[in-house]
Motif scaffolding. Sequence first.
Motif, mmCIF file in Angstrom:
data_model
loop_
_atom_site.group_PDB
_atom_site.id
_atom_site.type_symbol
_atom_site.label_atom_id
_atom_site.label_comp_id
_atom_site.label_asym_id
_atom_site.label_seq_id
_atom_site.Cartn_x
_atom_site.Cartn_y
_atom_site.Cartn_z
ATOM 1 N N THR A 182 0.808 -1.224 0.000
ATOM 2 C CA THR A 182 0.000 0.000 0.000
ATOM 3 C C THR A 182 0.841 1.273 0.000
ATOM 4 O OG1 THR A 182 -0.132 -0.138 2.426
ATOM 5 C CG2 THR A 182 -1.932 -1.128 1.159
ATOM 6 N N GLY A 183 2.150 1.132 0.134
ATOM 7 C CA GLY A 183 3.027 2.298 0.061
ATOM 8 C C GLY A 183 3.432 2.568 -1.377
ATOM 9 N N GLU A 184 4.454 3.404 -1.534
ATOM 10 C CA GLU A 184 4.958 3.749 -2.866
ATOM 11 C C GLU A 184 6.179 2.899 -3.179
ATOM 12 O OE1 GLU A 184 6.804 7.555 -5.404
ATOM 13 O OE2 GLU A 184 6.288 7.775 -3.277
ATOM 14 N N LEU A 185 6.153 2.248 -4.325
ATOM 15 C CA LEU A 185 7.275 1.430 -4.779
ATOM 16 C C LEU A 185 7.793 1.991 -6.100
ATOM 17 C CD1 LEU A 185 9.102 -1.127 -4.771
ATOM 18 C CD2 LEU A 185 7.207 -2.340 -5.901
ATOM 19 N N LEU A 186 9.088 2.283 -6.146
ATOM 20 C CA LEU A 186 9.664 2.756 -7.400
ATOM 21 C C LEU A 186 11.043 2.180 -7.600
ATOM 22 C CD1 LEU A 186 11.203 6.298 -7.077
ATOM 23 C CD2 LEU A 186 10.010 5.288 -5.144
ATOM 24 N N GLY A 199 10.715 13.803 5.197
ATOM 25 C CA GLY A 199 9.833 13.460 6.300
ATOM 26 C C GLY A 199 9.240 12.068 6.225
ATOM 27 N N LYS A 200 9.632 11.270 5.228
ATOM 28 C CA LYS A 200 9.067 9.930 5.059
ATOM 29 C C LYS A 200 10.028 8.845 5.540
ATOM 30 C CE LYS A 200 6.150 11.179 1.103
ATOM 31 N NZ LYS A 200 5.803 10.872 -0.315
ATOM 32 N N ASP A 201 9.448 7.683 5.791
ATOM 33 C CA ASP A 201 10.198 6.474 6.138
ATOM 34 C C ASP A 201 10.469 5.737 4.828
ATOM 35 O OD1 ASP A 201 10.909 3.815 6.823
ATOM 36 O OD2 ASP A 201 9.861 3.971 8.733
ATOM 37 N N VAL A 202 11.757 5.575 4.479
ATOM 38 C CA VAL A 202 12.126 5.013 3.173
ATOM 39 C C VAL A 202 13.000 3.779 3.359
ATOM 40 C CG1 VAL A 202 13.117 5.477 0.906
ATOM 41 C CG2 VAL A 202 12.086 7.349 2.219
ATOM 42 N N LEU A 203 12.682 2.738 2.615
ATOM 43 C CA LEU A 203 13.507 1.528 2.558
ATOM 44 C C LEU A 203 14.156 1.474 1.182
ATOM 45 C CD1 LEU A 203 14.447 -1.279 3.623
ATOM 46 C CD2 LEU A 203 12.354 -2.218 2.582
ATOM 47 N N VAL A 204 15.483 1.478 1.155
ATOM 48 C CA VAL A 204 16.233 1.327 -0.095
ATOM 49 C C VAL A 204 16.659 -0.135 -0.194
ATOM 50 C CG1 VAL A 204 18.227 2.056 -1.453
ATOM 51 C CG2 VAL A 204 17.042 3.706 0.022
ATOM 52 N N VAL A 205 16.341 -0.772 -1.294
ATOM 53 C CA VAL A 205 16.645 -2.189 -1.476
ATOM 54 C C VAL A 205 17.813 -2.321 -2.453
ATOM 55 C CG1 VAL A 205 15.744 -4.451 -2.116
ATOM 56 C CG2 VAL A 205 14.213 -2.716 -1.133
ATOM 57 N N GLY A 206 18.938 -2.843 -1.949
ATOM 58 C CA GLY A 206 20.105 -3.014 -2.808
ATOM 59 C C GLY A 206 21.216 -2.066 -2.429
ATOM 60 N N GLY A 318 0.652 -6.266 2.498
ATOM 61 C CA GLY A 318 -0.080 -5.020 2.693
ATOM 62 C C GLY A 318 0.884 -3.852 2.788
ATOM 63 N N GLY A 319 0.853 -3.155 3.924
ATOM 64 C CA GLY A 319 1.733 -2.016 4.115
ATOM 65 C C GLY A 319 3.080 -2.380 4.692
ATOM 66 N N VAL A 335 12.431 2.105 -2.409
ATOM 67 C CA VAL A 335 13.202 2.408 -3.623
ATOM 68 C C VAL A 335 14.018 1.166 -3.960
ATOM 69 C CG1 VAL A 335 14.940 3.874 -4.698
ATOM 70 C CG2 VAL A 335 13.356 4.848 -3.007
ATOM 71 N N ALA A 336 13.716 0.554 -5.087
ATOM 72 C CA ALA A 336 14.377 -0.693 -5.485
ATOM 73 C C ALA A 336 15.596 -0.384 -6.349
ATOM 74 C CB ALA A 336 13.401 -1.583 -6.241
ATOM 75 N N ALA A 337 16.769 -0.389 -5.715
ATOM 76 C CA ALA A 337 18.024 -0.239 -6.456
ATOM 77 C C ALA A 337 18.524 -1.637 -6.795
ATOM 78 C CB ALA A 337 19.041 0.530 -5.619
ATOM 79 N N THR A 338 17.719 -2.337 -7.573
ATOM 80 C CA THR A 338 17.910 -3.761 -7.827
ATOM 81 C C THR A 338 18.522 -4.056 -9.190
ATOM 82 O OG1 THR A 338 15.532 -3.757 -8.363
ATOM 83 C CG2 THR A 338 16.178 -4.605 -6.214
ATOM 84 N N GLY A 339 19.095 -3.049 -9.824
ATOM 85 C CA GLY A 339 19.861 -3.291 -11.028
ATOM 86 C C GLY A 339 19.058 -3.264 -12.309
ATOM 87 N N TYR A 340 19.725 -3.704 -13.369
ATOM 88 C CA TYR A 340 19.168 -3.618 -14.707
ATOM 89 C C TYR A 340 19.458 -4.892 -15.496
ATOM 90 C CZ TYR A 340 18.923 1.412 -13.782
ATOM 91 O OH TYR A 340 18.647 2.631 -13.240
#
Length: 401
Positions: A182-186, A199-206, A318-319, A335-340
């Motif tokens: 339910t959050g924002e995924l990019l 001001g947001k809680d951010v999870l960076v993946v990778g 869910g969230g 934020v998915a820094a999961t490559g290309y």
Amino acid sequence: MSDHTTAVPAPAPELPVYVIGAGPGGLAVAAALRERGVRAVVLEKSDAVGASWRGHYTRLHLHTTRRWSSLPGLRMPRSFGRWVPRDKVVEYLDTYARFHTIEVMTGIEVSRVERLPGESAAGNGTAGESAGDGVADQASDGASWLLRATGGRELRARAVVVATGYNHTPRLPRWPGVDSYTGELLHARAYRDAARHRGKDVLVVGVGNTGAEIAVDLVEGGAARVRLAIRTPPHILRRSTLGWPAQASGILCRRLPAFLVDRVARGLVLRAPGIPRPEKGLATRAREGAIPVQDVGLVRAVRSGRVEPVAAVESFDGGEVVLADGSRVAPDVVVAATGYERGLAPLVGHLGILTPEGRPPRRNPAAPGLYFTGYTTPLSGMLRELARDAPKIAKSLARRL
């Protein structure tokens, strides 16, 4: 008795060599070909050269020095600084195309490259390899290849150079339950700066160079909390030590045995709480396609607690995001820094030349006249190797033609 002369038809215009992609690699090859008197036309799907650089996040700087990042025939200005920012790279690519009067056709996307029947397979043409001279039974106009492009275009070429880039197609894992999030995924490709995440809680993946730098950008830009999900611990190095850039070490180590580089690099890797020591050596991982992370503030941010390393992402619920250690977090943004992916399969996959990982091989005897550049991740720096590759391709191709 009247004079009568027979008009001799003008020769058909010579077919060009098509270069697919107007990034640094494509522009460098086109300039090198032009220097040898070979007409090269660069096909670019976007509306400008250097499209991928224009789309990168704002704070990006080259992790390679200006000295070893210039393309053949035009140095980057000293005013750009030692670590060139993204906007200056874009400016340089624009200037490079104009300086070399490179013929660029924008808004044309090539969807498939097909080999025309009749050419001998005696000549091989791949980046860094010498091509043979024998070409037999080609089409009457000299064409060896057919490119299918937007608008129903069918472009005939004597040779083709594929330079669509190492980072072509964003890779976004299909985590279980991701559709319920339910959050924002990019993907990191869509990340520009920290302003909209303040001001947001951010999870960076990778935790490659992109993930590490985005995490630092977020904490410096006012994100309320930043976590960094790590699956494979990286090798983190200083970008320079007492003025000596890490790239220089990469150049020196380029031809050394991997086991020796692994051993020497072990004492250079930076440590930060919560980030385990890598299991494999630096050179071994580089040969698998994972280059070391150049530290631009990550280690300091982790040590100060502003960036929190966490376990790898396993699924979404869910969230919440479920991590590999069983814990759960509820970020506002992922934020998915999961490559290309290389994205070459639709273009040349039918030719049977790609490796199982989707990369073009160095040697390519089954497809003479087809060249690739920019599909490795060398410790010595991508731009440096593109600059070295371009004259080799041009020399090989000129011999063929």
